[in-house]
Design a protein around this motif. Structure first.
Motif, PDB file in Angstrom:
ATOM      1  N   MET A   1       0.846  -1.206   0.000  1.00 32.91           N
ATOM      2  CA  MET A   1       0.000   0.000   0.000  1.00 32.91           C
ATOM      3  C   MET A   1       0.880   1.255   0.000  1.00 32.91           C
ATOM      4  N   VAL A   2       0.498   2.253  -0.812  1.00 34.22           N
ATOM      5  CA  VAL A   2       1.229   3.518  -0.869  1.00 34.22           C
ATOM      6  C   VAL A   2       0.808   4.386   0.314  1.00 34.22           C
ATOM      7  N   VAL A   3       1.773   4.890   1.074  1.00 32.87           N
ATOM      8  CA  VAL A   3       1.480   5.694   2.261  1.00 32.87           C
ATOM      9  C   VAL A   3       1.167   7.132   1.855  1.00 32.87           C
ATOM     10  N   LYS A   4       0.087   7.682   2.412  1.00 33.87           N
ATOM     11  CA  LYS A   4      -0.313   9.049   2.087  1.00 33.87           C
ATOM     12  C   LYS A   4       0.706  10.038   2.656  1.00 33.87           C
ATOM     13  N   PRO A   5       1.232  10.948   1.843  1.00 32.44           N
ATOM     14  CA  PRO A   5       2.258  11.882   2.308  1.00 32.44           C
ATOM     15  C   PRO A   5       1.687  13.029   3.135  1.00 32.44           C
ATOM     16  N   GLU A   6       2.583  13.739   3.774  1.00 33.42           N
ATOM     17  CA  GLU A   6       2.208  14.823   4.677  1.00 33.42           C
ATOM     18  C   GLU A   6       1.434  15.926   3.965  1.00 33.42           C
ATOM     19  N   TRP A   7       1.782  16.196   2.703  1.00 30.54           N
ATOM     20  CA  TRP A   7       1.163  17.337   2.012  1.00 30.54           C
ATOM     21  C   TRP A   7      -0.319  17.116   1.689  1.00 30.54           C
ATOM     22  N   LEU A   8      -0.836  15.921   1.919  1.00 29.51           N
ATOM     23  CA  LEU A   8      -2.257  15.680   1.677  1.00 29.51           C
ATOM     24  C   LEU A   8      -3.105  15.802   2.938  1.00 29.51           C
ATOM     25  N   ARG A   9      -2.485  16.188   4.037  1.00 30.54           N
ATOM     26  CA  ARG A   9      -3.257  16.412   5.258  1.00 30.54           C
ATOM     27  C   ARG A   9      -3.985  17.750   5.149  1.00 30.54           C
ATOM     28  N   VAL A  10      -5.242  17.767   5.608  1.00 28.72           N
ATOM     29  CA  VAL A  10      -6.028  19.003   5.570  1.00 28.72           C
ATOM     30  C   VAL A  10      -6.363  19.434   6.989  1.00 28.72           C
ATOM     31  N   LYS A  11      -6.507  20.739   7.163  1.00 28.72           N
ATOM     32  CA  LYS A  11      -6.841  21.272   8.481  1.00 28.72           C
ATOM     33  C   LYS A  11      -8.267  20.902   8.864  1.00 28.72           C
ATOM     34  N   ALA A  12      -8.474  20.699  10.147  1.00 33.47           N
ATOM     35  CA  ALA A  12      -9.822  20.406  10.628  1.00 33.47           C
ATOM     36  C   ALA A  12     -10.701  21.632  10.404  1.00 33.47           C
ATOM     37  N   PRO A  13     -11.904  21.447   9.872  1.00 29.01           N
ATOM     38  CA  PRO A  13     -12.768  22.589   9.579  1.00 29.01           C
ATOM     39  C   PRO A  13     -13.383  23.200  10.826  1.00 29.01           C
ATOM     40  N   GLN A  14     -13.805  24.445  10.723  1.00 23.24           N
ATOM     41  CA  GLN A  14     -14.544  25.109  11.786  1.00 23.24           C
ATOM     42  C   GLN A  14     -16.008  24.692  11.636  1.00 23.24           C
ATOM     43  N   TRP A  15     -16.407  23.771  12.467  1.00 25.72           N
ATOM     44  CA  TRP A  15     -17.690  23.113  12.238  1.00 25.72           C
ATOM     45  C   TRP A  15     -18.895  24.019  12.430  1.00 25.72           C
ATOM     46  N   GLU A  16     -18.713  25.151  13.100  1.00 28.71           N
ATOM     47  CA  GLU A  16     -19.846  26.069  13.245  1.00 28.71           C
ATOM     48  C   GLU A  16     -20.291  26.599  11.883  1.00 28.71           C
ATOM     49  N   ARG A  17     -19.327  27.011  11.053  1.00 26.86           N
ATOM     50  CA  ARG A  17     -19.655  27.516   9.715  1.00 26.86           C
ATOM     51  C   ARG A  17     -20.132  26.380   8.820  1.00 26.86           C
ATOM     52  N   VAL A  18     -19.477  25.224   8.943  1.00 27.24           N
ATOM     53  CA  VAL A  18     -19.887  24.070   8.157  1.00 27.24           C
ATOM     54  C   VAL A  18     -21.326  23.707   8.475  1.00 27.24           C
ATOM     55  N   GLY A  19     -21.653  23.754   9.768  1.00 31.01           N
ATOM     56  CA  GLY A  19     -23.018  23.414  10.176  1.00 31.01           C
ATOM     57  C   GLY A  19     -24.044  24.371   9.604  1.00 31.01           C
ATOM     58  N   THR A  20     -23.700  25.665   9.476  1.00 29.41           N
ATOM     59  CA  THR A  20     -24.627  26.642   8.906  1.00 29.41           C
ATOM     60  C   THR A  20     -24.946  26.313   7.458  1.00 29.41           C
ATOM     61  N   VAL A  21     -23.916  25.970   6.680  1.00 27.64           N
ATOM     62  CA  VAL A  21     -24.135  25.591   5.282  1.00 27.64           C
ATOM     63  C   VAL A  21     -24.971  24.327   5.213  1.00 27.64           C
ATOM     64  N   LYS A  22     -24.639  23.353   6.050  1.00 27.01           N
ATOM     65  CA  LYS A  22     -25.403  22.101   6.034  1.00 27.01           C
ATOM     66  C   LYS A  22     -26.859  22.334   6.407  1.00 27.01           C
ATOM     67  N   ASP A  23     -27.109  23.272   7.306  1.00 22.37           N
ATOM     68  CA  ASP A  23     -28.487  23.579   7.686  1.00 22.37           C
ATOM     69  C   ASP A  23     -29.296  24.056   6.483  1.00 22.37           C
ATOM     70  N   VAL A  24     -28.672  24.933   5.659  1.00 22.52           N
ATOM     71  CA  VAL A  24     -29.349  25.431   4.458  1.00 22.52           C
ATOM     72  C   VAL A  24     -29.638  24.277   3.500  1.00 22.52           C
ATOM     73  N   LEU A  25     -28.632  23.425   3.298  1.00 21.01           N
ATOM     74  CA  LEU A  25     -28.793  22.304   2.370  1.00 21.01           C
ATOM     75  C   LEU A  25     -29.880  21.345   2.835  1.00 21.01           C
ATOM     76  N   ARG A  26     -29.879  21.029   4.138  1.00 23.72           N
ATOM     77  CA  ARG A  26     -30.885  20.088   4.648  1.00 23.72           C
ATOM     78  C   ARG A  26     -32.276  20.716   4.629  1.00 23.72           C
ATOM     79  N   ASP A  27     -32.354  22.009   4.970  1.00 20.49           N
ATOM     80  CA  ASP A  27     -33.647  22.687   4.994  1.00 20.49           C
ATOM     81  C   ASP A  27     -34.299  22.681   3.619  1.00 20.49           C
ATOM     82  N   LEU A  28     -33.475  22.814   2.576  1.00 14.65           N
ATOM     83  CA  LEU A  28     -34.004  22.880   1.211  1.00 14.65           C
ATOM     84  C   LEU A  28     -33.936  21.534   0.497  1.00 14.65           C
ATOM     85  N   GLY A  29     -33.451  20.511   1.182  1.00 13.97           N
ATOM     86  CA  GLY A  29     -33.424  19.171   0.593  1.00 13.97           C
ATOM     87  C   GLY A  29     -32.526  19.057  -0.617  1.00 13.97           C
TER      88      GLY A  29
END
Length: 297
Positions: A1-29
């Motif tokens: 198996m090829v090991v994933k390199p360091e440069w493919l790591r992503v920062k953890a998102p700020q879930w408060e903003r993510v949740g706001t977008v998801k709320d819009v998406l779920r509300d409108l289906g």
């Protein structure tokens, strides 16, 4: 198996903003390709209040072995309310630029072109200042269907080539390399004012020369914008990664693409077709389509 390199790591998102977008998406289906295709940039894009909307889904009629979108469910009839719900989401999220894509709907006579048409018009009505990019399937070479989408006047038409010609049978068994190029060529002929865009994945076994060959083929089709990103295996049942490409190689492809005439090349390990798509607004100001045309003829 090829090991994933360091440069493919992503920062953890700020879930408060993510949740706001998801709320819009779920509300409108509504669905997003960000969620359905397990995009690694979902946190960054949702934090910025952007999303790539997935219409006519989430079930797809093709089984591409690199893609995480569901192909086992039966596609449902088109929802007549989807365009208006999409327009309302764009308005609520105050998007300057929106990307609308779809699953493959080979079960429909026009491949879903009429639903793209309705969605574009709904967004124009709900949010007149928003620029619109559509990321479309190959429509099974139904060029009348392509004309339906172009007549709705999107600002950008994107169709991903995805990989090199040699790997098409393995990576896109229901696609055709020449057909994808023909779609982009016809788009330029039918709607020369629309910016054209395509994208490819790296790390599936292609060589540097083969990537450059795709780039030349896309320029022959007069494609304006290119994205190149690292393929990541969504699950063990999908195609394996053959290599993790270095950031330096992605930079080299970007420089090469710009040298052969692309107006914009977005090339990095985490680049996806819609990643930082809002930058196209600056591109449109720098290279107005009318000026590009006058410079060529």
């Amino acid at each position: 198996m090829v090991v994933k390199p360091e440069w493919l790591r992503v920062k953890a998102p700020q879930w408060e903003r993510v949740g706001t977008v998801k709320d819009v998406l779920r509300d409108l289906g509504l669905n997003t390709v960000c969620e359905e295709a397990s995009c690694p940039n979902i946190g960054e894009c949702f934090n910025q209040g952007t999303a790539t909307f997935l219409i006519m889904g989430p079930a797809c009629t093709r089984a591409c072995p690199y893609c995480d979108i569901d192909f086992e469910k039966k596609p449902q009839p088109l929802d007549a309310t989807e365009p208006d719900r999409l327009g309302e989401a764009v308005r609520r999220m105050r998007l300057n630029h929106v990307v609308v894509t779809s699953v493959n709907r080979d079960d429909l006579p026009d491949g879903g072109a009429s639903q793209f048409d309705r969605c574009i018009h709904a967004i124009r009505t709900a949010s007149p200042g928003t620029t619109i990019e559509v990321l479309i399937p190959d429509l099974c070479a139904n060029w009348n269907a392509l004309e339906i989408i172009l007549n709705a006047n999107p600002d950008v038409l994107n169709h991903n080539t995805e990989t090199i010609a040699r790997l098409y049978r393995r990576v896109r068994p229901q696609g055709d390399y020449g057909r994808s190029l023909e779609l982009l060529r016809r788009t330029r002929e039918l709607a020369p004012w629309v910016y054209t865009k395509s994208g490819i994945m790296a790390g599936l076994g292609e060589t540097d020369d083969e990537v450059k060959e795709v780039m030349h083929d896309l320029r022959q089709a007069d494609c304006d914008i290119l994205t190149i990103g690292q393929y990541l295996q969504p699950s063990q049942k999908h195609l394996e990664v053959q290599a993790f490409i270095t950031p330096e190689q992605f930079d080299a492809w970007r420089d090469y693409g710009e040298s052969i005439g692309f107006l914009q090349v977005v090339s990095s390990p985490l680049t996806r077709s819609s990643y930082h798509a809002e930058q196209v607004r600056a591109l449109m100001e720098r290279y107005p389509r009318s000026k590009v045309l006058s410079d060529k003829f």
